[in-house]
Scaffold this motif. Sequence first.
Motif, PDB file in Angstrom:
ATOM      1  N   LEU A   1     -16.328  38.056 -13.976  1.00 23.21           N
ATOM      2  CA  LEU A   1     -15.087  38.803 -13.760  1.00 23.21           C
ATOM      3  C   LEU A   1     -13.864  38.075 -14.308  1.00 23.21           C
ATOM      4  O   LEU A   1     -13.031  38.670 -15.006  1.00 23.21           O
ATOM      5  CB  LEU A   1     -14.895  39.086 -12.267  1.00 23.21           C
ATOM      6  N   VAL A   2     -13.726  36.798 -13.986  1.00 19.77           N
ATOM      7  CA  VAL A   2     -12.534  36.058 -14.391  1.00 19.77           C
ATOM      8  C   VAL A   2     -12.488  35.892 -15.909  1.00 19.77           C
ATOM      9  O   VAL A   2     -11.448  36.076 -16.536  1.00 19.77           O
ATOM     10  CB  VAL A   2     -12.490  34.692 -13.686  1.00 19.77           C
ATOM     11  N   GLY A   3     -13.641  35.549 -16.507  1.00 20.69           N
ATOM     12  CA  GLY A   3     -13.681  35.419 -17.954  1.00 20.69           C
ATOM     13  C   GLY A   3     -13.372  36.729 -18.647  1.00 20.69           C
ATOM     14  O   GLY A   3     -12.700  36.756 -19.695  1.00 20.69           O
ATOM     15  N   TYR A   4     -13.841  37.827 -18.090  1.00 16.46           N
ATOM     16  CA  TYR A   4     -13.569  39.144 -18.658  1.00 16.46           C
ATOM     17  C   TYR A   4     -12.067  39.407 -18.658  1.00 16.46           C
ATOM     18  O   TYR A   4     -11.487  39.847 -19.668  1.00 16.46           O
ATOM     19  CB  TYR A   4     -14.296  40.214 -17.843  1.00 16.46           C
ATOM     20  N   ALA A   5     -11.432  39.152 -17.524  1.00 16.35           N
ATOM     21  CA  ALA A   5      -9.989  39.375 -17.437  1.00 16.35           C
ATOM     22  C   ALA A   5      -9.237  38.501 -18.432  1.00 16.35           C
ATOM     23  O   ALA A   5      -8.276  38.944 -19.075  1.00 16.35           O
ATOM     24  CB  ALA A   5      -9.504  39.099 -16.012  1.00 16.35           C
ATOM     25  N   ALA A   6      -9.689  37.250 -18.581  1.00 15.08           N
ATOM     26  CA  ALA A   6      -9.009  36.326 -19.498  1.00 15.08           C
ATOM     27  C   ALA A   6      -9.095  36.793 -20.944  1.00 15.08           C
ATOM     28  O   ALA A   6      -8.182  36.551 -21.739  1.00 15.08           O
ATOM     29  CB  ALA A   6      -9.612  34.928 -19.364  1.00 15.08           C
ATOM     30  N   ARG A   7     -10.171  37.464 -21.311  1.00 14.95           N
ATOM     31  CA  ARG A   7     -10.347  37.931 -22.681  1.00 14.95           C
ATOM     32  C   ARG A   7      -9.547  39.198 -22.965  1.00 14.95           C
ATOM     33  O   ARG A   7      -9.382  39.591 -24.124  1.00 14.95           O
ATOM     34  CB  ARG A   7     -11.833  38.187 -22.957  1.00 14.95           C
ATOM     35  N   MET A   8      -9.044  39.848 -21.946  1.00 11.49           N
ATOM     36  CA  MET A   8      -8.345  41.122 -22.109  1.00 11.49           C
ATOM     37  C   MET A   8      -6.850  40.966 -22.328  1.00 11.49           C
ATOM     38  O   MET A   8      -6.182  41.949 -22.677  1.00 11.49           O
ATOM     39  CB  MET A   8      -8.596  42.007 -20.873  1.00 11.49           C
ATOM     40  N   VAL A   9      -6.294  39.775 -22.106  1.00 10.74           N
ATOM     41  CA  VAL A   9      -4.835  39.628 -22.102  1.00 10.74           C
ATOM     42  C   VAL A   9      -4.421  38.423 -22.941  1.00 10.74           C
ATOM     43  O   VAL A   9      -5.225  37.540 -23.214  1.00 10.74           O
ATOM     44  CB  VAL A   9      -4.300  39.457 -20.663  1.00 10.74           C
ATOM     45  N   PRO A  10      -3.142  38.367 -23.343  1.00 11.00           N
ATOM     46  CA  PRO A  10      -2.627  37.166 -24.008  1.00 11.00           C
ATOM     47  C   PRO A  10      -2.726  35.963 -23.083  1.00 11.00           C
ATOM     48  O   PRO A  10      -2.701  36.091 -21.856  1.00 11.00           O
ATOM     49  CB  PRO A  10      -1.165  37.523 -24.302  1.00 11.00           C
TER      50      PRO A  10
ATOM     51  N   ARG B   1      -1.693  36.040 -14.374  1.00  9.63           N
ATOM     52  CA  ARG B   1      -1.385  37.281 -13.645  1.00  9.63           C
ATOM     53  C   ARG B   1      -2.573  38.231 -13.681  1.00  9.63           C
ATOM     54  O   ARG B   1      -2.872  38.904 -12.682  1.00  9.63           O
ATOM     55  CB  ARG B   1      -0.148  37.946 -14.251  1.00  9.63           C
ATOM     56  N   ALA B   2      -3.269  38.310 -14.829  1.00  9.41           N
ATOM     57  CA  ALA B   2      -4.438  39.181 -14.913  1.00  9.41           C
ATOM     58  C   ALA B   2      -5.519  38.738 -13.932  1.00  9.41           C
ATOM     59  O   ALA B   2      -6.136  39.574 -13.252  1.00  9.41           O
ATOM     60  CB  ALA B   2      -4.982  39.176 -16.345  1.00  9.41           C
ATOM     61  N   ILE B   3      -5.763  37.441 -13.846  1.00 13.28           N
ATOM     62  CA  ILE B   3      -6.768  36.937 -12.909  1.00 13.28           C
ATOM     63  C   ILE B   3      -6.333  37.198 -11.464  1.00 13.28           C
ATOM     64  O   ILE B   3      -7.161  37.529 -10.603  1.00 13.28           O
ATOM     65  CB  ILE B   3      -7.023  35.440 -13.169  1.00 13.28           C
ATOM     66  N   ALA B   4      -5.037  37.085 -11.194  1.00 11.70           N
ATOM     67  CA  ALA B   4      -4.541  37.380  -9.846  1.00 11.70           C
ATOM     68  C   ALA B   4      -4.805  38.834  -9.471  1.00 11.70           C
ATOM     69  O   ALA B   4      -5.177  39.140  -8.329  1.00 11.70           O
ATOM     70  CB  ALA B   4      -3.044  37.075  -9.766  1.00 11.70           C
ATOM     71  N   ILE B   5      -4.627  39.741 -10.429  1.00 11.78           N
ATOM     72  CA  ILE B   5      -4.886  41.158 -10.162  1.00 11.78           C
ATOM     73  C   ILE B   5      -6.368  41.368  -9.840  1.00 11.78           C
ATOM     74  O   ILE B   5      -6.717  42.075  -8.889  1.00 11.78           O
ATOM     75  CB  ILE B   5      -4.463  42.017 -11.367  1.00 11.78           C
ATOM     76  N   VAL B   6      -7.246  40.754 -10.623  1.00 15.90           N
ATOM     77  CA  VAL B   6      -8.678  40.925 -10.397  1.00 15.90           C
ATOM     78  C   VAL B   6      -9.082  40.359  -9.041  1.00 15.90           C
ATOM     79  O   VAL B   6      -9.792  41.008  -8.261  1.00 15.90           O
ATOM     80  CB  VAL B   6      -9.470  40.253 -11.535  1.00 15.90           C
TER      81      VAL B   6
ATOM     82  N   LEU C   1       0.123  44.805 -19.686  1.00 18.30           N
ATOM     83  CA  LEU C   1      -1.173  44.495 -19.102  1.00 18.30           C
ATOM     84  C   LEU C   1      -2.079  45.723 -19.178  1.00 18.30           C
ATOM     85  O   LEU C   1      -1.628  46.848 -18.979  1.00 18.30           O
ATOM     86  CB  LEU C   1      -1.011  44.069 -17.640  1.00 18.30           C
ATOM     87  N   PRO C   2      -3.369  45.522 -19.441  1.00 17.96           N
ATOM     88  CA  PRO C   2      -4.322  46.635 -19.481  1.00 17.96           C
ATOM     89  C   PRO C   2      -4.730  47.045 -18.066  1.00 17.96           C
ATOM     90  O   PRO C   2      -5.829  46.725 -17.588  1.00 17.96           O
ATOM     91  CB  PRO C   2      -5.499  46.059 -20.271  1.00 17.96           C
ATOM     92  N   TRP C   3      -3.845  47.752 -17.392  1.00 24.11           N
ATOM     93  CA  TRP C   3      -4.018  48.018 -15.970  1.00 24.11           C
ATOM     94  C   TRP C   3      -5.335  48.712 -15.606  1.00 24.11           C
ATOM     95  O   TRP C   3      -5.996  48.315 -14.638  1.00 24.11           O
ATOM     96  CB  TRP C   3      -2.827  48.819 -15.441  1.00 24.11           C
ATOM     97  N   PRO C   4      -5.760  49.771 -16.319  1.00 25.78           N
ATOM     98  CA  PRO C   4      -7.023  50.415 -15.906  1.00 25.78           C
ATOM     99  C   PRO C   4      -8.201  49.450 -15.895  1.00 25.78           C
ATOM    100  O   PRO C   4      -8.990  49.429 -14.935  1.00 25.78           O
ATOM    101  CB  PRO C   4      -7.208  51.525 -16.954  1.00 25.78           C
ATOM    102  N   GLY C   5      -8.334  48.639 -16.956  1.00 25.00           N
ATOM    103  CA  GLY C   5      -9.446  47.695 -17.002  1.00 25.00           C
ATOM    104  C   GLY C   5      -9.352  46.626 -15.932  1.00 25.00           C
ATOM    105  O   GLY C   5     -10.348  46.270 -15.289  1.00 25.00           O
ATOM    106  N   LEU C   6      -8.150  46.082 -15.700  1.00 28.59           N
ATOM    107  CA  LEU C   6      -7.977  45.049 -14.678  1.00 28.59           C
ATOM    108  C   LEU C   6      -8.238  45.611 -13.284  1.00 28.59           C
ATOM    109  O   LEU C   6      -8.835  44.941 -12.431  1.00 28.59           O
ATOM    110  CB  LEU C   6      -6.575  44.459 -14.756  1.00 28.59           C
TER     111      LEU C   6
END
Length: 421
Positions: A128-137, A143-148, A16-21
């Motif tokens: 925010l949610v769309g951004y997170a979705a574009r950053m991960v598989p 999980r990425a959306i949960a972090i955000v 996961l791209p932790w810094p960005g998330l």
Amino acid sequence: MSTVSPVKGTPLPTPLPWPGLLALSAAAFTAVMTELLPAGLLSVMAPAFGVSEARVGFLVTGYAAASFLAAIPLTAVLRGLPRRPVLIGTLLGLACADALVAVSSSYALTFMARLLAGAMGGTLWAMLVGYAARMVPAGRRGRAIAIVLAGITLALALGVPAGTALAGALGWRTAFGALAGLAVLLALFARWSVPGFPGEPPYARLPLIRVAARRGIRPVLSVTLFLLLGHQVMYTYVAPFAAHMGFAHTGLLLAVFGSATVVGIWITGVLIDRHLRTTLLAALSSLAAVLVVLGLSAGAPAVLIGAVAVWGVAFGGAPTLIQTALVDASGPADADVATSLQTTVYNAGIAAGSLAGGLALDGMGPGALPWTALPLVAVSLAVAIVGRRYAFPAVRPSGPAVESPGRSGPAARTVRPGVMR
């Protein structure tokens, strides 16, 4: 070049791209803090402006109204621009609004600053949610959306109480000034940590009405609306309901709720990518059960505390589950537009739920609140059950994996998990 397991030769999960998330999660935290901080400072802000506490409360109302009205049009106007500058611009807009509140001695100017903050907040929530979705598989999207969205929970459970304490120690202007400084620092951090995705080219932009017409979108928005209606009926008037139950410590009750939401979002983060539908149905069923228990247990403080804890766990994960389903239904490319619709629906649910709860409280007393909320939550559960095919499928779409930053259109490519091209 493929990243594979040395044991079985299978692709390893993409990290996961932790810094960005975390930057996006901190943006969510900052927006919620900006929205709700005046609610904890009514008694100290009112004398500074020479107005009643109720008018200071309108500073929260103004933020919500601006967010409600601005989310869709601003998202439509900005969707063609590169994503990272828009993100940074909204954060700097929040910083300017908070700084204006910190130095203003005029209620009118402060109210205008709150409208600016609400417009920036509505734009931020839409992306925010769309951004997170574009950053991960696709398989790690939940999980990425949960972090955000954990930023919301942390703001409610820790941020707002901490901001109120800072205001008590150093003054409310200092609290808003600190919030403005946080937004500026976060903008700088986002410039370094968040990938720069392109905006949508004109030929790729689906009209809003076509995004809204997709089969899975309307059920997800309906679940959002009825869940927030039912939740706000109870949450807005938790103090009189607690008194009705014989429990005088509303602050402790809210602390239990806030702590439980942290647990709920952690559980959701573990389960969402494999069991989104099951987890959502469990959360909505738990909320309905809590309302039945509260409706049947007048004068039982111990039951109240336990029920509020279950309520917090169930509600803590629900927004993440619903937003992930929305991105699945719209696709990451149209997630900003879909989320702008949800932002509007979300704020409408908050406003209408608070109104419905107030009418029930005035007309029938606090004991009627759970029975007012129950049919609304039951509708959200029913929609989630029948929306199995398009909105909440048992098996989530695998879809494209990771979007390459900085490219769009026919030449854009996706990067599959574990494979570098």
